[in-house]
Design a protein around this motif. Sequence first.
Motif, PDB file in Angstrom:
ATOM      1  N   UNK A 390       0.819  -1.091   0.080  1.00 50.10           N
ATOM      2  CA  UNK A 390       0.057  -0.050   0.095  1.00 50.10           C
ATOM      3  C   UNK A 390       0.722   1.154   0.040  1.00 50.10           C
ATOM      4  N   UNK A 391       2.272   1.082   0.185  1.00 50.79           N
ATOM      5  CA  UNK A 391       3.191   2.083   0.203  1.00 50.79           C
ATOM      6  C   UNK A 391       4.094   2.041  -1.075  1.00 50.79           C
ATOM      7  N   UNK A 392       3.751   1.781  -2.057  1.00 54.41           N
ATOM      8  CA  UNK A 392       4.554   1.449  -3.152  1.00 54.41           C
ATOM      9  C   UNK A 392       5.447   0.553  -3.047  1.00 54.41           C
ATOM     10  N   UNK A 393       5.338  -0.666  -2.264  1.00 51.66           N
ATOM     11  CA  UNK A 393       6.249  -1.706  -2.108  1.00 51.66           C
ATOM     12  C   UNK A 393       7.475  -1.354  -1.009  1.00 51.66           C
ATOM     13  N   UNK A 394       7.227  -0.304  -0.466  1.00 57.59           N
ATOM     14  CA  UNK A 394       8.213   0.085   0.458  1.00 57.59           C
ATOM     15  C   UNK A 394       8.467  -1.011   1.625  1.00 57.59           C
ATOM     16  N   UNK A 395       9.824  -1.243   1.920  1.00 64.70           N
ATOM     17  CA  UNK A 395      10.143  -1.910   2.949  1.00 64.70           C
ATOM     18  C   UNK A 395      10.009  -1.383   4.170  1.00 64.70           C
ATOM     19  N   UNK A 396       9.145  -2.153   4.996  1.00 68.44           N
ATOM     20  CA  UNK A 396       8.521  -1.494   6.226  1.00 68.44           C
ATOM     21  C   UNK A 396       9.249  -2.069   7.656  1.00 68.44           C
ATOM     22  N   UNK A 397       9.963  -3.162   7.279  1.00 69.54           N
ATOM     23  CA  UNK A 397      10.301  -3.964   8.435  1.00 69.54           C
ATOM     24  C   UNK A 397      11.618  -4.925   7.884  1.00 69.54           C
ATOM     25  N   UNK A 398      12.449  -4.922   8.863  1.00 66.58           N
ATOM     26  CA  UNK A 398      13.669  -5.831   8.541  1.00 66.58           C
ATOM     27  C   UNK A 398      14.003  -6.545   9.724  1.00 66.58           C
ATOM     28  N   UNK A 399      13.851  -7.730   9.789  1.00 69.39           N
ATOM     29  CA  UNK A 399      14.130  -8.628  10.959  1.00 69.39           C
ATOM     30  C   UNK A 399      15.716  -8.979  10.424  1.00 69.39           C
ATOM     31  N   UNK A 400      16.568  -8.585  11.431  1.00 65.53           N
ATOM     32  CA  UNK A 400      18.119  -9.059  11.486  1.00 65.53           C
ATOM     33  C   UNK A 400      18.628  -9.535  12.793  1.00 65.53           C
ATOM     34  N   UNK A 401      19.709 -10.057  12.720  1.00 64.25           N
ATOM     35  CA  UNK A 401      20.115 -10.414  14.146  1.00 64.25           C
ATOM     36  C   UNK A 401      19.664 -11.783  14.627  1.00 64.25           C
ATOM     37  N   UNK A 402      18.690 -12.329  13.975  1.00 62.30           N
ATOM     38  CA  UNK A 402      17.938 -13.395  14.617  1.00 62.30           C
ATOM     39  C   UNK A 402      18.568 -14.668  13.987  1.00 62.30           C
ATOM     40  N   UNK A 403      19.011 -14.618  12.580  1.00 62.25           N
ATOM     41  CA  UNK A 403      19.279 -15.649  11.812  1.00 62.25           C
ATOM     42  C   UNK A 403      20.792 -15.768  11.928  1.00 62.25           C
ATOM     43  N   UNK A 404      21.410 -16.893  11.991  1.00 63.31           N
ATOM     44  CA  UNK A 404      22.800 -17.089  12.078  1.00 63.31           C
ATOM     45  C   UNK A 404      23.519 -17.397  10.813  1.00 63.31           C
ATOM     46  N   UNK A 405      22.698 -17.691   9.992  1.00 61.80           N
ATOM     47  CA  UNK A 405      22.948 -18.140   8.463  1.00 61.80           C
ATOM     48  C   UNK A 405      21.970 -17.712   7.404  1.00 61.80           C
ATOM     49  N   UNK A 406      22.140 -18.307   6.261  1.00 58.55           N
ATOM     50  CA  UNK A 406      21.131 -18.304   5.273  1.00 58.55           C
ATOM     51  C   UNK A 406      19.893 -18.478   5.451  1.00 58.55           C
ATOM     52  N   UNK A 407      18.750 -17.772   5.295  1.00 54.19           N
ATOM     53  CA  UNK A 407      17.365 -18.053   5.357  1.00 54.19           C
ATOM     54  C   UNK A 407      16.909 -18.745   3.997  1.00 54.19           C
TER      55      UNK A 407
END
Length: 466
Positions: A390-407
């Motif tokens: 609804x916001x032109x595909x804007x990234x509104x959230x990034x979860x980082x520091x949770x995964x220790x490797x490739x997701x």
Amino acid sequence: MAAQSFLTGRQAEELHKSIIAYLTSLNLTSTAQTLRAELNLPEEIFDPAKAKQYEGLLEKKWTSVIRLQKKVLDLQSENAHLKNEIENAGPLALSRKNQDPANWLPKAPPRYTLGGHRLPITSVAFHPVFSSLASASEDYTIKIWDWELGELERTLKGHTKAVLDVDFGGPRGNTLLASCSSDMSIKLWDPADQYKNIRTLHGHDHIVSSVRFVPANSTTGAGGNLLVSASKDNTLKLWDVTTGYCVKTIEGHNDWPRAVAPSADGRWLLSTGSDKAARLWDIGGREPECRVVMFGHENFNLCCTFAPSSSYPYLARLAGHEKVPPANSSAEFMATGSRDKQIRLWDKRGQCIKVLEGHDNWVRGLVFHPAGKFLVSVADDRTMRCWDLSQDGKCVQTLSGIFDGFVSCVRWAPGVTKDGPAGGDAGDGAPRQKVGAEANGGVQMRCVVATGSVDGTEGKVRIFAN
């Protein structure tokens, strides 16, 4: 007059065998023999070797019941506490507590981090009704978890090389689990029979990288018994899971189609892979036909999915369309993810309507929010990102520091009704119907997301839930 039993014949037989095994393990042989005689289960039918397999089952079930009873009591207490809070809360506090699930996104920390796989996880899949989750791994195994309790239920062995994908589906009332592997085979497992491997499908000449159940379709006459697979032999195959036969081989990709997804109504397939193209197939006629080929990515494509109809208002605006497509049109918009670190959104004419950039490594998995407003992605940059359509595909959230490797993968739990799944799985874990219709139809959206990744050398499943 015999008392009415609430168990099916099969459940009753399993209970009887478990009781006999329990009595035998306690050396209560005369009691066990008496029960055998009354149940007509002599040792010729249920020998000691078979009874040995049932040892411990009764205790496990009993402790599970006690654990669930405790959880019910805890939930009742928590419910009473929350009711009291709501009654005493002001309007602002009340509005905060009653957040619309249409705006729910996965938050850190995850509810559970589940370890056990010795090598990276390649795929996860939710059971359409129960709280079971399957995870596939390069360690040749599939694990079945209870995502509500965060517990391992069982490990499935049978493949002789890496298991690359899993999916639940099949005819209504007869849910199966399908898996595919680098050993060039597809296996079907029956959750109702302790996940017994009931069929192995052979036909591909190379690695089978993706497998999905095709939802029931009134046009094709398929009743949910079709399965589609994608292979490094450059083909897609359609299988009848009731017979195990390959009913169609679909050719057209110039290189490995790494991923395939069916539309919600079972009429369309979306495939993509190493030829950097996405192809939209119409399987509603006598022969599958490629309707659109989508080019734009600059490296191998790794994942694809159809957009649910609940996302059409947002995507139509992104595409500059004056009218929102009808909800019963199932292949209006699609999404692909690639090694070029991009996500591309497409319309049914094959036009790229938006490029989403932000990941710093290969995009591995995509899933649309059931309410349609967001797209969730995971990647080898060890993040999960949420894009607001609804916001032109804007990234509104990034979860980082949770995964220790490739997701490597992500799925959203399908919604449920009182008598089954919410229209099945559209290949990406999302329910078929939009949330507004679900609310009116008694379908409950589940705010539960699962991811699979590699942490060090081990595979980890993470459960995010509200």
